[in-house]
Motif scaffolding. Structure first.
Motif, PDB file in Angstrom:
ATOM      1  N   TYR A  51       0.777  -1.343   0.134  1.00 54.47           N
ATOM      2  CA  TYR A  51       0.026   0.031   0.118  1.00 54.47           C
ATOM      3  C   TYR A  51       0.897   1.367  -0.114  1.00 54.47           C
ATOM      4  CZ  TYR A  51      -3.972   2.893   0.901  1.00 54.47           C
ATOM      5  OH  TYR A  51      -5.192   3.953   0.966  1.00 54.47           O
ATOM      6  N   GLN A  52       2.066   1.328   0.700  1.00 54.50           N
ATOM      7  CA  GLN A  52       2.833   2.630   0.957  1.00 54.50           C
ATOM      8  C   GLN A  52       3.521   2.732  -0.584  1.00 54.50           C
ATOM      9  OE1 GLN A  52       5.626   1.953   4.154  1.00 54.50           O
ATOM     10  NE2 GLN A  52       3.902   1.837   5.645  1.00 54.50           N
ATOM     11  N   GLU A  53       3.834   1.543  -1.041  1.00 52.06           N
ATOM     12  CA  GLU A  53       4.438   1.731  -2.469  1.00 52.06           C
ATOM     13  C   GLU A  53       3.567   2.373  -3.580  1.00 52.06           C
ATOM     14  OE1 GLU A  53       5.442  -2.195  -3.602  1.00 52.06           O
ATOM     15  OE2 GLU A  53       7.363  -2.248  -2.323  1.00 52.06           O
ATOM     16  N   ARG A  54       2.231   2.066  -3.480  1.00 48.05           N
ATOM     17  CA  ARG A  54       1.068   2.623  -4.171  1.00 48.05           C
ATOM     18  C   ARG A  54       0.909   3.775  -4.119  1.00 48.05           C
ATOM     19  NH1 ARG A  54       2.797  -2.713  -4.634  1.00 48.05           N
ATOM     20  NH2 ARG A  54       1.428  -3.852  -6.236  1.00 48.05           N
ATOM     21  N   GLN A  55       0.868   4.195  -2.893  1.00 42.88           N
ATOM     22  CA  GLN A  55       0.593   5.642  -2.350  1.00 42.88           C
ATOM     23  C   GLN A  55       1.548   6.553  -2.891  1.00 42.88           C
ATOM     24  OE1 GLN A  55      -0.333   5.732   2.070  1.00 42.88           O
ATOM     25  NE2 GLN A  55      -2.092   6.220   1.480  1.00 42.88           N
ATOM     26  N   GLU A  56       2.767   6.211  -2.827  1.00 40.19           N
ATOM     27  CA  GLU A  56       3.822   6.897  -3.415  1.00 40.19           C
ATOM     28  C   GLU A  56       3.515   7.393  -5.078  1.00 40.19           C
ATOM     29  OE1 GLU A  56       8.675   6.978  -4.043  1.00 40.19           O
ATOM     30  OE2 GLU A  56       7.678   5.072  -3.578  1.00 40.19           O
ATOM     31  N   ILE A  57       3.152   6.255  -5.817  1.00 41.34           N
ATOM     32  CA  ILE A  57       2.733   6.766  -7.098  1.00 41.34           C
ATOM     33  C   ILE A  57       1.542   7.501  -7.234  1.00 41.34           C
ATOM     34  CG2 ILE A  57       1.648   5.606  -9.045  1.00 41.34           C
ATOM     35  CD1 ILE A  57       2.895   3.077  -8.418  1.00 41.34           C
ATOM     36  N   GLN A  58       0.464   7.472  -6.434  1.00 40.22           N
ATOM     37  CA  GLN A  58      -0.545   8.586  -6.265  1.00 40.22           C
ATOM     38  C   GLN A  58      -0.154   9.802  -5.743  1.00 40.22           C
ATOM     39  OE1 GLN A  58      -3.433   5.665  -3.809  1.00 40.22           O
ATOM     40  NE2 GLN A  58      -4.816   6.746  -5.295  1.00 40.22           N
ATOM     41  N   GLN A  59       0.685  10.023  -4.826  1.00 38.24           N
ATOM     42  CA  GLN A  59       1.088  11.383  -4.285  1.00 38.24           C
ATOM     43  C   GLN A  59       2.131  12.080  -5.025  1.00 38.24           C
ATOM     44  OE1 GLN A  59       1.535  10.349  -0.252  1.00 38.24           O
ATOM     45  NE2 GLN A  59      -0.848   9.965   0.253  1.00 38.24           N
ATOM     46  N   GLU A  60       3.244  11.200  -5.535  1.00 40.43           N
ATOM     47  CA  GLU A  60       4.462  11.688  -5.916  1.00 40.43           C
ATOM     48  C   GLU A  60       4.564  11.597  -7.702  1.00 40.43           C
ATOM     49  OE1 GLU A  60       6.325  13.414  -3.809  1.00 40.43           O
ATOM     50  OE2 GLU A  60       5.197  12.437  -2.003  1.00 40.43           O
ATOM     51  N   ALA A  61       3.788  10.911  -8.338  1.00 43.79           N
ATOM     52  CA  ALA A  61       4.013  10.678  -9.763  1.00 43.79           C
ATOM     53  C   ALA A  61       3.829  12.049 -10.427  1.00 43.79           C
ATOM     54  CB  ALA A  61       3.380   9.584 -10.339  1.00 43.79           C
ATOM     55  N   MET A  62       2.947  12.721 -10.351  1.00 42.01           N
ATOM     56  CA  MET A  62       2.545  13.898 -11.113  1.00 42.01           C
ATOM     57  C   MET A  62       2.154  15.135 -10.104  1.00 42.01           C
ATOM     58  SD  MET A  62       0.300  12.340 -14.391  1.00 42.01           S
ATOM     59  CE  MET A  62       1.013  11.289 -15.335  1.00 42.01           C
ATOM     60  N   ARG A  63       2.273  16.150 -10.860  1.00 40.44           N
ATOM     61  CA  ARG A  63       2.033  17.515 -10.024  1.00 40.44           C
ATOM     62  C   ARG A  63       1.182  18.282 -11.564  1.00 40.44           C
ATOM     63  NH1 ARG A  63       6.155  16.443  -7.100  1.00 40.44           N
ATOM     64  NH2 ARG A  63       6.174  16.230  -4.792  1.00 40.44           N
ATOM     65  N   LEU A  64       0.252  18.933 -11.386  1.00 39.50           N
ATOM     66  CA  LEU A  64      -0.455  19.514 -12.481  1.00 39.50           C
ATOM     67  C   LEU A  64      -0.953  20.896 -11.981  1.00 39.50           C
ATOM     68  CD1 LEU A  64      -1.672  19.969 -15.321  1.00 39.50           C
ATOM     69  CD2 LEU A  64      -3.698  18.664 -14.350  1.00 39.50           C
ATOM     70  N   THR A  65      -0.760  22.315 -12.092  1.00 32.23           N
ATOM     71  CA  THR A  65      -1.244  23.408 -12.218  1.00 32.23           C
ATOM     72  C   THR A  65      -1.870  24.094 -13.166  1.00 32.23           C
ATOM     73  OG1 THR A  65       0.706  23.899 -10.436  1.00 32.23           O
ATOM     74  CG2 THR A  65      -0.624  25.719 -11.214  1.00 32.23           C
ATOM     75  N   TYR A  66      -2.934  24.218 -13.099  1.00 33.32           N
ATOM     76  CA  TYR A  66      -4.058  24.517 -14.380  1.00 33.32           C
ATOM     77  C   TYR A  66      -4.804  25.714 -13.783  1.00 33.32           C
ATOM     78  CZ  TYR A  66      -7.798  24.541 -17.770  1.00 33.32           C
ATOM     79  OH  TYR A  66      -8.657  24.927 -18.671  1.00 33.32           O
ATOM     80  N   ASP A  67      -4.607  26.908 -14.528  1.00 35.90           N
ATOM     81  CA  ASP A  67      -5.512  28.192 -14.206  1.00 35.90           C
ATOM     82  C   ASP A  67      -5.226  28.386 -12.481  1.00 35.90           C
ATOM     83  OD1 ASP A  67      -7.298  30.081 -14.403  1.00 35.90           O
ATOM     84  OD2 ASP A  67      -9.089  29.146 -14.267  1.00 35.90           O
ATOM     85  N   GLY A  68      -4.112  28.273 -11.955  1.00 35.02           N
ATOM     86  CA  GLY A  68      -3.980  28.745 -10.932  1.00 35.02           C
ATOM     87  C   GLY A  68      -3.970  27.689  -9.632  1.00 35.02           C
ATOM     88  N   VAL A  69      -4.487  26.683  -9.983  1.00 35.66           N
ATOM     89  CA  VAL A  69      -4.735  25.584  -9.104  1.00 35.66           C
ATOM     90  C   VAL A  69      -4.128  24.406  -9.033  1.00 35.66           C
ATOM     91  CG1 VAL A  69      -6.699  24.022  -8.025  1.00 35.66           C
ATOM     92  CG2 VAL A  69      -7.398  26.302  -8.909  1.00 35.66           C
ATOM     93  N   GLN A  70      -3.490  24.020  -8.231  1.00 34.63           N
ATOM     94  CA  GLN A  70      -2.564  22.965  -8.264  1.00 34.63           C
ATOM     95  C   GLN A  70      -3.257  21.467  -7.631  1.00 34.63           C
ATOM     96  OE1 GLN A  70       1.063  21.666  -5.257  1.00 34.63           O
ATOM     97  NE2 GLN A  70       1.856  22.774  -7.115  1.00 34.63           N
ATOM     98  N   TYR A  71      -2.902  20.513  -8.669  1.00 34.96           N
ATOM     99  CA  TYR A  71      -3.741  19.144  -8.394  1.00 34.96           C
ATOM    100  C   TYR A  71      -2.554  18.276  -8.323  1.00 34.96           C
ATOM    101  CZ  TYR A  71      -7.365  21.778 -10.527  1.00 34.96           C
ATOM    102  OH  TYR A  71      -8.652  22.435 -10.714  1.00 34.96           O
ATOM    103  N   ASN A  72      -2.454  17.615  -6.915  1.00 27.92           N
ATOM    104  CA  ASN A  72      -0.996  16.916  -6.626  1.00 27.92           C
ATOM    105  C   ASN A  72      -1.454  15.222  -6.278  1.00 27.92           C
ATOM    106  OD1 ASN A  72      -2.214  17.347  -4.295  1.00 27.92           O
ATOM    107  ND2 ASN A  72      -0.503  18.940  -3.696  1.00 27.92           N
TER     108      ASN A  72
END
Length: 367
Positions: A51-72
């Motif tokens: 579960y910890q390995e999978r959570q790393e993917i969910q939380q660390e794989a991508m960061r998107l900032t669109y129209d001033g809002v960050q989705y991480n």
């Protein structure tokens, strides 16, 4: 008569002598194991590590900032094909957005919401700043000319679609909780890809997102009677290791599993269906044999160039599966697992017949 008895008694000695003759003195004849043993240990420690390995993917794989809002945080993801994927991300307030992400040079990228539609942006190789660890795309969208910045981990991003794309929603009636599956990207498929499922089935996948959603539901409604309805087409699991723990959670909470007339299960989806009791199939067409409705499907598995049957039954992969099916189905579980290996190759599919089901007491009620 004595000579006859002496000859019979001597036969085993002659056979043994032949097996241990000088030409084979250093060889051991080992009989192939007929069935895998159900001796794998599923544990909280192993689950925590997965579960910890999978959570790393969910939380660390991508960061998107669109129209001033960050989705991480990645909630769901699905491969459209080998070169294109769609990913749902959320910000810290739970607001969600879909990212269409093809490989460089395949197509433009895009941001999709049901309210605003699709906003494309260029993301070809020239706009991708690649370092050893991450790739950065910084530009503006084509339609709305909004600033966008996407950064993804080069390694972790390869595994985002293992998170899965199946939503679990709940309704409550007294002490009865109904959990219903749906596809996270239905709107994207319908509105952007123009796919409605009338020609080819639109399938969702299972993964760590399925496990975490079910865990939260069980925690919230502990002690309630639970029914899990497969209400869309489940194409399988993108993460078999975590999927087995999802199935064991279904089993330990005594859930009923139901394939509805609009749903189907295949591969890892069938594994989860197997974990419930009773197991109910509601036919898509009551005038057809169940195999023709294609609602409960199985196949074998493969790893690299090797098929499942090319691995000895002592291999951990077989022992995991054998243990899982023994736990969720009882004495017929291992035989059912072997049936899946013989039913169709990993690239194929076999839709269960009533005779298949009856042999392994699999579907307990057909409606």
């Amino acid at each position: 008569m004595n000579n006859y008895r002496k000859t019979l008694l001597a036969l085993p000695l002659i056979i043994l002598s032949g097996c241990n003759s000088s030409s084979n003195s250093n060889k051991t004849i080992t009989k192939a194991q007929v069935k895998p043993k159900a001796d794998y240990v599923f544990s909280s420690a192993k689950l925590d590590e997965l579960y910890q390995e999978r959570q790393e993917i969910q939380q660390e794989a991508m960061r998107l900032t669109y129209d001033g809002v960050q989705y991480n945080k990645i909630l769901f993801a699905e491969d459209l094909n080998r070169e294109q994927k769609v990913v749902r991300l959320a910000d810290s307030l739970g607001r969600q957005i879909d990212l269409y992400l093809p490989d460089a040079g395949v197509d433009s990228c895009g941001i999709y919401t049901e309210r605003k539609g699709l906003d494309l942006f260029d993301c070809d190789a020239a706009l991708r700043s690649v370092s050893n660890e991450t790739t950065l795309i910084k530009t503006t969208t084509n339609n709305k000319e909004l600033p966008i910045e996407l950064e993804y981990d080069n390694d972790l991003s390869q595994y985002v679609t293992s998170i899965g794309s199946t939503i679990l929603s709940t309704t409550q009636n007294g002490n009865q909780i109904t959990i219903t599956t749906s596809f996270a990207f239905n709107a994207f498929y319908h509105n952007v890809l123009k796919e409605t499922g009338t020609i080819d089935r639109i399938e969702s996948t299972l993964g760590v997102s399925t496990y975490s959603q079910l865990f939260d539901i069980v925690k919230l409604y502990q002690g309630s009677e639970m029914r899990l309805r497969f209400n869309n087409h489940i194409g399988g699991s993108a993460d078999d290791d975590i999927n087995m723990y999802t199935g064991l959670m279904i089993k330990s909470n005594n859930m009923t599993t139901v394939v509805t007339p609009t749903g189907s299960v295949f591969s890892g989806g069938t594994d989860l269906f197997a974990a419930g009791y009773p197991r109910i199939l509601q036919r898509a067409d009551t005038n057809k044999a169940i195999a023709l409705n294609k609602q409960v499907g199985v196949h074998s598995w493969a790893e690299g160039d090797k098929t499942a049957k090319e691995f000895p039954y002592t291999d951990e992969s077989h022992r995991k599966q054998a243990t899982y099916f023994k736990k969720v189905m009882g004495n017929k579980g291992i035989d059912f697992y072997i049936f899946t290996l013989d039913s169709a190759p990993a690239s194929g599919e076999h839709w269960m017949t009533k005779a298949n089901s009856d042999k392994y007491s699999f579907i307990t009620r057909i409606e």
